[in-house]
Write a protein that holds these residues in place. Structure first.
Motif, short mmCIF file in Angstrom:
data_model
loop_
_atom_site.label_atom_id
_atom_site.label_comp_id
_atom_site.label_asym_id
_atom_site.label_seq_id
_atom_site.Cartn_x
_atom_site.Cartn_y
_atom_site.Cartn_z
N GLN A 178 0.85 -1.20 0.00
CA GLN A 178 0.00 0.00 0.00
C GLN A 178 0.88 1.24 0.00
O GLN A 178 2.02 1.21 0.47
CB GLN A 178 -0.91 0.00 1.22
CG GLN A 178 -1.99 -1.04 1.15
CD GLN A 178 -2.94 -0.95 2.31
OE1 GLN A 178 -2.74 -0.19 3.24
NE2 GLN A 178 -3.99 -1.74 2.26
N SER A 179 0.31 2.32 -0.47
CA SER A 179 1.08 3.57 -0.51
C SER A 179 1.28 4.10 0.90
O SER A 179 0.57 3.74 1.84
CB SER A 179 0.35 4.60 -1.36
OG SER A 179 -0.85 4.98 -0.72
N GLU A 180 2.25 4.97 1.04
CA GLU A 180 2.56 5.56 2.34
C GLU A 180 1.40 6.39 2.88
O GLU A 180 1.27 6.56 4.09
CB GLU A 180 3.81 6.43 2.24
CG GLU A 180 5.08 5.67 1.95
CD GLU A 180 5.47 4.73 3.09
OE1 GLU A 180 5.26 5.08 4.26
OE2 GLU A 180 5.98 3.64 2.80
N GLU A 181 0.55 6.92 1.99
CA GLU A 181 -0.58 7.75 2.41
C GLU A 181 -1.76 6.92 2.87
O GLU A 181 -2.75 7.47 3.37
CB GLU A 181 -1.01 8.66 1.26
CG GLU A 181 0.01 9.68 0.84
CD GLU A 181 1.06 9.11 -0.10
OE1 GLU A 181 0.74 8.17 -0.85
OE2 GLU A 181 2.20 9.57 -0.04
N SER A 182 -1.70 5.62 2.71
CA SER A 182 -2.83 4.76 3.05
C SER A 182 -3.09 4.76 4.55
O SER A 182 -2.15 4.77 5.36
CB SER A 182 -2.55 3.32 2.58
OG SER A 182 -3.58 2.47 3.00
#
Length: 184
Positions: A178-182
């Motif tokens: 998953q992206s870091e912003e998730s």
């Protein structure tokens, strides 16, 4: 906090569905101190078991696994019986390839629902495996004494333990990528 957030977002929490489960981290039967949590002016009941998105939550991990295993087996059995009228059997029914496809798409997901989060072992894992082997033998009209490896070779379906490991690794992979912003 949850009630304040719900009010600010314009939705209502269901008081009958909002409960408190005291989760014990130890395996002995020591009773945890019960807090009287409130939702607004309504006290939230302390319960031993509750369901959240189809997964049963209890006070201990062991009870979580056993409860979910029993429930999944019951639901999978109901799914299979509901398909019997449509030809979900070899005698005067569908061909074996179609039966296996129906098993993989309609019964197996019900049987394994949530197991990647619970990762059963021991007796619950054995119960899931026994259910799958019996179901496959019944569907294909094989004798009950037919060796288990023969069932897996004939059907091409992996044992339950392997399927749970695949689901667990897939879940772990999805979380890791998953992206870091998730939020998760």
């Amino acid at each position: 906090m949850a009630l304040d957030f719900a009010n600010s977002e314009g939705y209502q929490l269901q008081p009958k569905k909002s409960v408190v489960i005291n989760i014990s981290g130890n395996s002995n039967n020591t009773k945890l101190e019960e807090d009287n949590l409130m939702m607004g002016n309504t006290p939230m009941p302390n319960v031993e078991q509750s369901t959240h998105p189809g997964i049963i939550r209890t006070t201990t991990r062991k009870n979580n696994i056993q409860s979910n295993t029993n429930e999944n087996i019951t639901k999978a059995r109901r799914s299979a019986y509901s398909l019997l009228g449509t030809g979900f059997h070899v005698h005067n029914g569908l061909d074996p390839e179609s039966l296996l496809h129906i098993y993989k798409t309609h019964i197996l997901p019900v049987l394994l629902y949530g197991m990647e989060l619970l990762t059963p072992s021991g007796k619950p894992l054995e119960q899931l495996g026994i259910f799958q082997k019996r179901m496959l033998k019944q569907v294909l009209s094989l004798p009950t004494r037919c060796p288990d490896p023969a069932v897996y070779i004939l059907t091409g379906i992996l044992p339950i333990e392997a399927q749970i490991h695949i689901k667990t690794l897939t879940f772990f992979n999805n979380v890791c990528h998953q992206s870091e912003e998730s939020i998760d």
